[in-house]
Enzyme design. Structure first.
Site, short mmCIF file in Angstrom:
data_model
loop_
_atom_site.label_atom_id
_atom_site.label_comp_id
_atom_site.label_asym_id
_atom_site.label_seq_id
_atom_site.Cartn_x
_atom_site.Cartn_y
_atom_site.Cartn_z
N HIS A 96 -30.01 -1.03 -23.63
CA HIS A 96 -29.49 -2.07 -22.74
C HIS A 96 -30.60 -2.64 -21.85
CE1 HIS A 96 -25.00 -0.70 -22.95
NE2 HIS A 96 -25.56 -0.85 -24.14
N GLU A 98 -30.69 -3.30 -18.65
CA GLU A 98 -30.90 -2.54 -17.41
C GLU A 98 -31.72 -1.28 -17.68
OE1 GLU A 98 -26.46 -3.86 -17.45
OE2 GLU A 98 -28.05 -3.40 -18.89
N CYS A 124 -22.69 -1.53 -17.68
CA CYS A 124 -21.71 -0.58 -18.22
C CYS A 124 -21.85 0.74 -17.46
CB CYS A 124 -21.95 -0.37 -19.71
SG CYS A 124 -23.47 0.57 -20.07
N CYS A 127 -25.33 2.51 -17.90
CA CYS A 127 -26.36 1.88 -17.07
C CYS A 127 -26.09 2.13 -15.59
CB CYS A 127 -26.43 0.38 -17.37
SG CYS A 127 -27.08 0.02 -19.00
#
Length: 164
Positions: A96, A98, A124, A127
């Protein structure tokens, strides 16, 4: 006598044009959108930028790890397995945005403690855990993401979540 000076243009003086300069939020979110354009994910383009004291620390976008074929080449594992969005995050080749921003900062020895994160999407729950433990204080995001657990954890950890 009146020594009062009035602000603003004098008679026959042309006022300066209004500033077209973006706000700090517009500036950093614009950069975040540009970072997202580098994404190699075929389902969702996400970008993230870590900022401290109005200075960019690091950025990240979602995609396969370094030296691993991208989903554009291999096809999307999540699509092949019919995995709905927001479920079974482990069934994905991608990292991801992040996560990549935090990883890049660590790789280059940059502390993100006390920083803020700009992200194209609400993080999410996976993260969120990394953001909380990295000491990031505020997350600014553009689009929502259906993950009630991430909202609950951010609230409990007192990480401010702001939709721009």
């Amino acid at each position: 006598m009146n020594n009062l000076k009035k602000n603003g243009p004098k008679k026959d003086e042309i006022p300066p044009p209004p500033s077209n300069r973006p706000s700090w939020h517009e500036y950093f979110m614009g950069i975040t959108n540009l970072v997202a354009s580098r994404s190699t994910c075929i389902r969702r383009k996400v970008g993230a930028v870590l900022v401290k004291e109005k200075r960019i620390l690091c950025s990240g976008y979602n995609g396969a790890p370094a030296k691993v074929p991208h989903c554009r080449e291999t096809g999307c594992l999540r699509e092949q397995l019919n995995v709905p969005s927001g479920e079974k995050h482990e069934l994905c080749r991608g990292v991801h945005a992040e996560q990549n921003a935090i990883i890049q900062a660590a790789y280059h020895g940059i502390s993100v403690n006390g920083s803020v994160l700009y992200c194209t999407n609400q993080p999410c729950s996976i993260c969120a855990k990394m953001i909380i433990n990295a000491g990031i204080k505020t997350v600014y995001f553009k689009e929502g993401y259906d993950d009630p657990l991430s909202l609950e954890m951010f609230d409990q950890a007192k990480v401010e979540l702001v939709q721009l």
